[in-house]
Design a protein around this motif. Sequence first.
Motif, short mmCIF file in Angstrom:
data_model
loop_
_atom_site.label_atom_id
_atom_site.label_comp_id
_atom_site.label_asym_id
_atom_site.label_seq_id
_atom_site.Cartn_x
_atom_site.Cartn_y
_atom_site.Cartn_z
N VAL A 1 44.88 17.07 32.77
CA VAL A 1 45.06 18.53 32.90
C VAL A 1 45.47 18.92 31.62
O VAL A 1 45.14 20.14 31.17
CB VAL A 1 45.94 18.90 34.17
CG1 VAL A 1 45.91 20.54 34.33
CG2 VAL A 1 45.17 18.53 35.22
N SER A 2 46.73 18.42 31.22
CA SER A 2 47.07 18.89 29.88
C SER A 2 46.03 18.83 28.59
O SER A 2 46.09 19.74 27.79
CB SER A 2 48.32 17.95 29.28
OG SER A 2 48.66 18.52 28.34
N VAL B 1 42.56 24.73 37.88
CA VAL B 1 41.37 24.81 36.84
C VAL B 1 40.06 24.36 37.38
O VAL B 1 39.22 24.34 36.41
CB VAL B 1 41.98 23.89 35.47
CG1 VAL B 1 43.04 24.50 35.03
CG2 VAL B 1 41.82 22.64 35.80
N GLN C 1 42.01 25.80 25.02
CA GLN C 1 42.84 27.18 24.78
C GLN C 1 42.01 28.17 23.92
O GLN C 1 41.66 27.67 22.70
CB GLN C 1 44.07 26.76 24.29
CG GLN C 1 45.01 27.99 24.38
CD GLN C 1 46.63 27.59 24.05
OE1 GLN C 1 46.71 26.35 23.58
NE2 GLN C 1 47.53 28.39 24.35
N THR D 1 43.40 21.82 29.39
CA THR D 1 43.98 23.03 29.16
C THR D 1 44.21 23.30 27.54
O THR D 1 44.07 24.28 27.13
CB THR D 1 45.03 23.18 30.00
OG1 THR D 1 46.00 22.36 29.61
CG2 THR D 1 44.87 23.24 31.58
N GLN D 2 44.85 22.65 26.90
CA GLN D 2 45.20 22.64 25.58
C GLN D 2 43.96 22.51 24.67
O GLN D 2 43.86 23.60 23.61
CB GLN D 2 46.21 21.52 25.12
CG GLN D 2 47.66 21.85 25.99
CD GLN D 2 48.51 20.89 25.15
OE1 GLN D 2 48.57 20.48 24.19
NE2 GLN D 2 49.84 20.81 26.13
N ILE E 1 38.04 27.35 29.79
CA ILE E 1 37.82 25.96 30.22
C ILE E 1 36.17 26.01 31.05
O ILE E 1 35.93 26.99 31.72
CB ILE E 1 38.83 25.74 31.38
CG1 ILE E 1 40.20 25.43 30.52
CG2 ILE E 1 38.43 24.42 32.12
CD1 ILE E 1 41.18 25.41 31.37
#
Length: 273
Positions: A98-99, A143, A106, A102-103, A110
């Motif tokens: 997930v990290s 997400v 950014q 999302t990063q 997504i």
Amino acid sequence: MTTTSPTPGMKTILAIAGSDSGAGAGIQQDIKAAAAMGCYATTALTAVTAQNTAGVIHVMPLPPHVVRKQIEAVLEDFDVAAIKVGMLPDAAVLQAVVSAITQCCQGRGIPPVIYDPVMVSTSGTPLMQADCMKAAERLLFPVCTLVTPNIPEAERLSHLPVTSPAQLEAAGRHLVHTRHTAFLLKGGHAAGDTMTDTLFLEDSTVHTYTLPKLDTRNLHGTGCATSTAIAAALAMGHSLPDAVSIAKQLVFRAIQRAQHTDIGHGNGPILFF
């Protein structure tokens, strides 16, 4: 860094899942399903499994930082139009997934994320630690564009029985209302000569997809392939209801193709080619 696509007009997806040494499910089946849809599949492994058509022999989760680096490498270079997430063996790997998504996304948004919540293998081997699903509900579901549980998985997620059409509808509506994403409840475990999958959308609309059940033991990888094909169809610009329909037809033909084959001595794989 400028992202790239393999060939003009070909959409790229990212499949995040475990490896199946028998190549009937997991990342190997994801690649085949994407290719059958005319898409290019990039990959990020979450675990290595030793398995064949008879069952899972051993599971080794990969270190979270290795999982994360794979995702970063893909998203920094490729123009990924959809993401399929499959086997997540533990909460640490899930958090890394997930990290990274999302990063890396950014500022550009997504892409559609399809999550197949693989909890137990076809042969009954647990593929996810007990605390991982709660982490998925907290971190991954927000997400997601779509979550694709089978009936046993839907029962675990909803804490409701799913043994009748009315109960399935209640569970599906409950999941959408409480998890705030769309759900496709797959009906392959239900009794009868037909299989009905039911799509519950956040706007309260419901779509059903019914196909005949085929008399075959060769069904290994259907869940993986379905979620990947949906991701591919979304990457190609189809609406979610149409993407599910396209994926269902593709996988049904793969089951037909494998119906009478003899690959391995257990639950054989579906075949796209």
